[in-house]
Write a protein that holds these residues in place. Structure first.
Motif, short mmCIF file in Angstrom:
data_model
loop_
_atom_site.label_atom_id
_atom_site.label_comp_id
_atom_site.label_asym_id
_atom_site.label_seq_id
_atom_site.Cartn_x
_atom_site.Cartn_y
_atom_site.Cartn_z
N GLU A 116 0.90 -1.19 -0.09
CA GLU A 116 0.07 0.02 -0.02
C GLU A 116 0.88 1.18 -0.07
O GLU A 116 0.45 2.28 -0.69
N GLU A 152 0.57 4.48 -2.50
CA GLU A 152 -0.12 5.53 -2.08
C GLU A 152 0.64 6.85 -2.13
O GLU A 152 0.16 7.91 -2.42
N ASN A 174 -7.31 6.13 -4.64
CA ASN A 174 -7.59 5.22 -3.37
C ASN A 174 -7.36 3.79 -3.53
O ASN A 174 -7.53 3.35 -4.74
#
Length: 257
Positions: free
Chosen positions: A155, A159, A166
């Protein structure tokens, strides 16, 4: 326009479905009873329509929010489709190659992937879904509403690289990837406005982190007993597990059946 008493939004895995990702006869009967009571059942899922068609047929549900809100259909009619820019898809594709992961491309009709790895195979087996065909540059030829990044513990990498997106961890092996403006919750608002149903009560059912926006957008928030703690913290009601009749328990609790 039909005068609905309420709108009910159901996540699938861990919520509406059983341990084998199937609709039980009891749940199917409950969906029919909702419609007879002038309550609209709506599937709200990270999956795309081809993946859930058999589920919709089994439950006789004709309305859905799919790809985490990027596409909406009500009573068989498309009312919203939010697509990703091909150049953004290319940038994610290149980042996925750099990080040693794989990627899937989704629209309302099809799924393609960049290649096979253990995480990709495990992700689709986890939700009892077919492994998609390989087409690494599908974004150049077809519209894309959602991406799926296949890999573990990644992630932070994505990110930081793509703040405009998202990333929802939907299985231990994959990340649902959509625009910042796209969520199940925003889709609830879009659906209500498009159908002129702003004053109709809404009930949201979910179990995973990508259901947080869905529950936040609904008047009544229902978390499954097997759900994530973040959902239970905001829930108006925590029902039983999905494998223990949780859907029927909650529907009866709120006098919807």
């Amino acid at each position: 326009m039909m005068a609905y008493r309420a709108l009910t939004f159901f996540d699938l895995d861990g919520t509406l479905l059983d341990a084998h990702s199937q609709v039980t006869p009891e749940v199917a009967d409950a969906m029919q009873q909702l419609k007879q009571n002038d309550i609209l059942p709506i599937i709200a899922t990270g999956r795309t329509e081809p993946e859930v068609q058999h589920i919709m047929e089994a439950a006789q549900i004709e309305s859905d929010i799919v790809m985490n809100g990027a596409f909406i259909r009500v009573n068989g009619t498309e009312i919203h489709s939010d697509r990703l820019d091909p150049e953004l898809c290319r940038n994610v594709y290149e980042a996925v190659l750099e990080n040693g992961d794989q990627l899937s491309y989704y629209n309302e009709n099809n799924i393609w992937c960049t290649g096979y790895n253990d995480e990709l195979i495990n992700a689709y087996q986890f939700i009892h879904s077919q492994i998609p065909p390989i087409d690494p540059l599908a974004f150049e030829k077809y519209p894309v509403n959602m991406l799926l990044v296949l890999g573990k513990n990644n992630e932070g990498f994505y990110e930081e690289r793509f703040p405009e997106l998202n990333f929802f961890r939907n299985t231990p092996y994959s990340l649902d990837t959509v625009k910042k403006s796209v969520s199940k919750g925003n889709a609830v608002t879009i659906l209500k406005q498009a159908m002129n149903l702003e004053n109709v009560p809404t009930y949201g059912f979910g179990d995973g982190p990508n259901d947080l926006a869905l529950l936040q957008a609904c008047d009544t928030k229902i978390a499954m007993a097997n759900g994530a703690p973040v959902l239970k913290e905001i829930a108006d009601f925590v029902t039983k597990k999905n494998t223990e009749g949780g859907i029927l328990h909650a529907l009866r609790h709120f006098d919807l059946l």
